[in-house]
Enzyme design. Structure first.
Site, PDB file in Angstrom:
ATOM      1  N   SER A 415       0.825  -1.214   0.000  1.00  0.00           N
ATOM      2  CA  SER A 415       0.000   0.000   0.000  1.00  0.00           C
ATOM      3  C   SER A 415       0.854   1.257   0.000  1.00  0.00           C
ATOM      4  O   SER A 415       1.983   1.256   0.492  1.00  0.00           O
ATOM      5  CB  SER A 415      -0.874   0.038   1.252  1.00  0.00           C
ATOM      6  OG  SER A 415      -1.699  -1.084   1.350  1.00  0.00           O
ATOM      7  N   PRO A 416       0.282   2.363  -0.506  1.00  0.00           N
ATOM      8  CA  PRO A 416       0.937   3.660  -0.303  1.00  0.00           C
ATOM      9  C   PRO A 416       0.873   4.029   1.177  1.00  0.00           C
ATOM     10  O   PRO A 416      -0.213   4.112   1.750  1.00  0.00           O
ATOM     11  CB  PRO A 416       0.114   4.622  -1.163  1.00  0.00           C
ATOM     12  CG  PRO A 416      -1.187   3.937  -1.396  1.00  0.00           C
ATOM     13  CD  PRO A 416      -0.944   2.470  -1.314  1.00  0.00           C
ATOM     14  N   GLN A 493       2.215   7.282  -6.762  1.00  0.00           N
ATOM     15  CA  GLN A 493       0.942   7.916  -6.419  1.00  0.00           C
ATOM     16  C   GLN A 493       1.154   9.422  -6.347  1.00  0.00           C
ATOM     17  O   GLN A 493       1.958   9.906  -5.551  1.00  0.00           O
ATOM     18  CB  GLN A 493       0.409   7.397  -5.080  1.00  0.00           C
ATOM     19  CG  GLN A 493      -0.977   7.921  -4.742  1.00  0.00           C
ATOM     20  CD  GLN A 493      -1.424   7.562  -3.341  1.00  0.00           C
ATOM     21  OE1 GLN A 493      -0.877   8.093  -2.373  1.00  0.00           O
ATOM     22  NE2 GLN A 493      -2.397   6.664  -3.221  1.00  0.00           N
ATOM     23  N   TYR A 574      -8.109  15.254   0.323  1.00  0.00           N
ATOM     24  CA  TYR A 574      -7.083  16.076  -0.306  1.00  0.00           C
ATOM     25  C   TYR A 574      -7.719  16.900  -1.438  1.00  0.00           C
ATOM     26  O   TYR A 574      -8.933  16.893  -1.629  1.00  0.00           O
ATOM     27  CB  TYR A 574      -5.930  15.206  -0.781  1.00  0.00           C
ATOM     28  CG  TYR A 574      -5.202  14.498   0.354  1.00  0.00           C
ATOM     29  CD1 TYR A 574      -4.786  15.208   1.485  1.00  0.00           C
ATOM     30  CD2 TYR A 574      -4.949  13.127   0.309  1.00  0.00           C
ATOM     31  CE1 TYR A 574      -4.139  14.573   2.533  1.00  0.00           C
ATOM     32  CE2 TYR A 574      -4.306  12.484   1.356  1.00  0.00           C
ATOM     33  CZ  TYR A 574      -3.903  13.200   2.469  1.00  0.00           C
ATOM     34  OH  TYR A 574      -3.265  12.571   3.512  1.00  0.00           O
ATOM     35  N   ARG A 622      -7.222   6.572  -6.773  1.00  0.00           N
ATOM     36  CA  ARG A 622      -7.688   6.252  -5.417  1.00  0.00           C
ATOM     37  C   ARG A 622      -8.873   7.144  -5.093  1.00  0.00           C
ATOM     38  O   ARG A 622      -8.813   8.367  -5.258  1.00  0.00           O
ATOM     39  CB  ARG A 622      -6.579   6.448  -4.385  1.00  0.00           C
ATOM     40  CG  ARG A 622      -7.100   6.366  -2.940  1.00  0.00           C
ATOM     41  CD  ARG A 622      -6.017   6.181  -1.902  1.00  0.00           C
ATOM     42  NE  ARG A 622      -5.630   4.769  -1.803  1.00  0.00           N
ATOM     43  CZ  ARG A 622      -5.089   4.217  -0.706  1.00  0.00           C
ATOM     44  NH1 ARG A 622      -4.870   4.945   0.371  1.00  0.00           N
ATOM     45  NH2 ARG A 622      -4.768   2.942  -0.695  1.00  0.00           N
ATOM     46  N   GLY A 716      -0.892  -2.919   3.937  1.00  0.00           N
ATOM     47  CA  GLY A 716      -0.057  -1.812   4.365  1.00  0.00           C
ATOM     48  C   GLY A 716       0.765  -2.073   5.604  1.00  0.00           C
ATOM     49  O   GLY A 716       1.964  -2.342   5.526  1.00  0.00           O
ATOM     50  N   ARG A 717       0.139  -1.997   6.765  1.00  0.00           N
ATOM     51  CA  ARG A 717       0.891  -2.053   8.017  1.00  0.00           C
ATOM     52  C   ARG A 717       1.715  -3.335   8.182  1.00  0.00           C
ATOM     53  O   ARG A 717       2.824  -3.276   8.711  1.00  0.00           O
ATOM     54  CB  ARG A 717      -0.049  -1.834   9.202  1.00  0.00           C
ATOM     55  CG  ARG A 717      -0.523  -0.382   9.288  1.00  0.00           C
ATOM     56  CD  ARG A 717      -1.468  -0.149  10.461  1.00  0.00           C
ATOM     57  NE  ARG A 717      -1.842   1.256  10.562  1.00  0.00           N
ATOM     58  CZ  ARG A 717      -2.823   1.828   9.878  1.00  0.00           C
ATOM     59  NH1 ARG A 717      -3.537   1.099   9.028  1.00  0.00           N
ATOM     60  NH2 ARG A 717      -3.090   3.107  10.017  1.00  0.00           N
TER      61      ARG A 717
END
Length: 767
Positions: A415-416, A493, A574, A622, A716-717
């Site tokens: 993941s980003p 990204q 964003y 995304r 991700g994590r």
């Protein structure tokens, strides 16, 4: 104590039994409005664990019930003219009427006083002679509804129509039969519960029900219709109803999901369906009721425990267990309510999706149940993958995938993840090691964190950029390393922080403005992210042109930097997200108002980037598929339209995230909590999706992919702390085709041997 149980179903009877086996001195009365042998259901399904609980609570009734169970292991799914059959599921069933007879006899033996054909009062004043009144009169409880304001009741009628019937056809498997009619799809849930009878539930969407004229048909007509549709599954047997009191369209029901926030008031205590319901498609309503009864009797008879404490413990413990099952039941219910999404699937994948619909059954759980069948699913999944081969059973996460001319060696994506480690937008040695290690770790695709298109586009001073020539060279160093030393592809990204910019790096105060050195903020409207953040300046047309051109310039730089793919970040509040969500977009021009207008500028940016990005390389977007603010923000249904719009503009993949668009949003967290949005977008918008959000086990990844809920899985994590997560997963599954860098081959072999020995030791200990 003198206790009244209002309701003589399994819940009320079993509570009465449970009280008497603990203390024969209790005076317990059960009041039932119907006759002793009336019942309006057919079979009851249990798990082995429920049987163990019954045996521990009252061995006498438990043994009788256990000895009369019908057992079966198989599930058969009939769809598109094929039958998909799997085994090892371990069902146990008994007739509801027989179970009531067993419980009535046991209750009488213990001295419980049973009162049939007795209409119990719904006025507390009429129960003055009783210490407790157990409200066990089902989902339509009159007593609960009479005092509804004290129970914090939430009743949600579900959309599908169903009718509960029985038949003398004895099914040898839990059967799901799907039949297509000109008016729509109709399906049956069928299972046997003794040597001569089976339950047969017919279900359909309300639109189909109305188109068939069943809203105007009586019960006899409904049964005749069901016999015609499912004749080939009934082998000449008739369907029957034991709800002769229902007439007209009332024979068809809508399931009602009931949640209560408070389970007791005064001397009233809710039990079973009066407190909560679980959809029939997971068959756990009676299980929950019996386990409620056991717990309530236990706390009421525990020495030294006051009634208030007892009821608090009863609700605290049971509500957690109920919530788990209700969440699974909700997933199952929604699967049947959105069946059109899955009907285009091939029968093998359709059956897999059905079996895993509640998320209680996972990929590896299916392997334990029926290894041969699951391996046939894995071979099918590999065979239909672009570039895949179906000779061997390989976990779905290791199937290849292709977006335009970019081929991925597997479906695992890093993941980003923001690292806030750049200076003046420059990626450095940290980024080389960070991304290089994760590329070597075996994932098919590695995303960068959000990389900003200008200095003022940054979230924090630590965010990397792609807006200067030196950035290109620094990123090229990273992509060259990854391409030389791994098989991973890299995606850049690109984003602009908008109103969430000019803040501290994550671990110094997430979303908190900088103490000094702030830069100006722009967004769709002058809506600050929070009261502590600066208000952005609404973008002018000149601002839009400038930012669009910055994204285009960054896309061109990404070509020179050697990226295989780029993603436009239009989520999480964003800049571009501030146009899409009505929570932030308050514009009154052509860029505000309805969804088409709100999408106008983000699509303009995307199309400009797509025009300069090489045609053979993919692009993704995304999005936040749910603002978690109800109809005030973007909803999952609206997200489908957003995905369609970007796909029409040339997006190859929708990276489906959710939330972070409004500081006051109320997300519903849990494992794989955002996957349902990826599922809906993939199967309604017909576009490739990537699932993200609390996906942390190989089991999660394989289940999501095999069920057709997403095409790629972003993790991700786990990759934060273990760059080699994918290679470790390959060793865990005994998969030898993972792309191991040559210097690490011996370590991979040793890990595989260690895991094999551990598995063998565990098997030996279990045996």
């Amino acid at each position: 104590m003198k206790i009244a149980c209002v309701g003589g179903g399994p819940a009320g009877l079993y509570f009465a039994i449970s009280m008497k086996v603990r203390d024969s001195g209790h005076e317990v009365h059960v009041f039932e409005r119907n006759r002793a042998d009336d019942t309006f259901g057919w079979g009851v399904v249990f798990s082995d664990q429920t049987v163990e609980n019954l045996m521990a609570n009252d061995p006498v009734s438990g043994e009788t019930i256990r000895n009369e169970f019908a057992h079966w292991d198989d599930i058969a799914v009939h769809i598109h003219g094929e039958t998909i059959r799997s085994s090892g599921h371990g069902f146990i069933g008994i007739g509801r009427k027989r179970m009531l007879a067993i419980l009535q006899e046991r209750a009488r033996d213990l001295g419980v006083q049973l009162h049939f054909e007795h209409e119990a009062s719904s006025d507390l004043a009429d129960w003055a002679d009783y210490d407790l009144v157990i409200v066990a009169d089902g989902a339509n409880s009159r007593l609960r509804d009479r005092y509804a304001e004290h129970f914090d009741i939430d009743i949600q009628p579900r959309r599908n129509k169903y009718i509960w019937l029985g038949t003398h056809k004895v099914f040898d498997a839990f059967t799901f039969a799907f039949e297509q009619l000109p008016e729509g799809w109709v399906w049956a849930h069928a299972y046997r519960f003794d040597d001569n009878l089976s339950t047969f539930i017919v279900e359909m969407a309300p639109e189909t029900w109305e188109a068939l004229g069943l809203d105007k048909a009586g019960q006899d007509e409904a049964i005749a219709f069901s016999e015609r549709v499912f004749g080939k599954h009934l082998d000449g047997n008739k369907l029957m109803s034991n709800a002769s009191h229902l007439r007209g369209s009332a024979a068809w029901l809508n399931f009602r999901r009931i949640v209560t926030g408070q389970w007791s008031y005064d001397k009233l205590i809710l039990l079973g369906d009066a407190a909560h319901t679980a959809h029939f498609s997971i068959g756990s309503g009676t299980k929950l009721a019996l386990e409620d009864a056991i717990k309530l009797a236990e706390v009421l008879n525990r020495p030294g425990l006051g009634r208030e404490q007892a009821l608090a413990e009863y609700q605290a413990e049971r509500s957690v267990e109920v919530l788990k099952l209700q969440n699974s039941a909700r997933n199952s219910t929604e699967w049947f309510e959105t069946l059109d999404r899955y009907l285009p699937f091939e029968p093998m994948q359709f059956a897999y999706s059905l079996l895993t619909r509640s998320q209680r059954v996972s990929h590896e759980n299916l392997r334990l149940r029926d290894r041969a069948w699951l391996e046939s699913v894995e071979r099918w999944f590999q065979a239909q993958a672009p570039g895949g081969k179906g000779e061997k059973a390989v976990p779905p996460m290791f199937a290849p995938y292709k977006l335009r001319e970019m081929s991925l060696q597997n479906r695992v994506v890093v993941s980003p993840m923001a690292t806030y480690s750049a200076k003046n937008g420059m990626p450095n040695d940290f980024h080389l090691v960070h991304y290089g290690a994760r590329a070597q770790g075996g994932a098919g695709l590695v995303y960068t964190e959000m990389t900003c298109v200008s200095p003022d586009a940054r979230i924090t001073p630590g965010c990397p950029g792609m807006y200067a020539p030196e950035h290109v060279a620094a990123w090229r160093r990273i992509t060259d390393f990854a391409h030389t030393n791994s098989g991973a592809k890299l995606c850049l990204q690109l984003g602009h922080a908008g109103s969430k910019g000019s803040t501290n790096i994550g671990w110094q105060g997430m979303d908190q403005p900088l103490a000094e050195g702030n830069w100006p903020l722009i967004a769709a409207s002058d809506v600050p992210w929070s009261p502590t953040n600066a208000a952005p300046r609404p973008m002018t047309r000149a601002d839009m042109d400038e930012v669009r051109d910055q994204f285009v310039a960054s896309a061109r730089m990404a070509i020179d930097a050697g990226f295989d793919m780029i993603e436009l970040h239009a989520a999480h509040g964003y800049l571009l997200s501030s146009f899409i969500t009505p929570l932030q977009n308050k514009r009154t021009d052509e860029y505000g108002g309805g969804l088409e207008n709100r999408l106008r500028y983000p699509l303009e940016v995307f199309e400009a980037m797509r025009a300069v990005w090489p045609a053979e390389r993919p692009m993704s977007v995304r999005i936040s598929a749910n603002d978690w603010m109800g109809d005030l923000g973007v909803t999952p249904d609206e997200a489908v339209e957003i995905a369609r719009a970007f796909a029409a503009a040339g997006a190859d993949l929708i990276d489906v995230s959710a939330g972070q668009t409004w500081a006051e949003c109320k997300p519903v967290y849990g494992r794989m909590f955002q996957t349902p949005f990826a599922d809906q977008i993939r199967n309604e918008a017909k576009v490739s999706t990537m699932a993200v959000g609390n996906i942390f086990e190989t089991d999660h990844a394989n289940s999501i992919l095999a069920a057709g809920r997403a095409d790629l899985v972003a993790i991700g994590r786990p990759h934060m702390i273990d760059p080699m997560w994918t290679l470790r997963a390959a060793a865990q599954h005994g998969y030898r085709g993972a792309p191991v860098p040559p210097p690490y081959l011996s370590g991979m072999s040793q890990l595989a041997r260690n895991l094999e020995r551990a598995a063998e030791t565990g098997a030996a200990l279990r045996s």
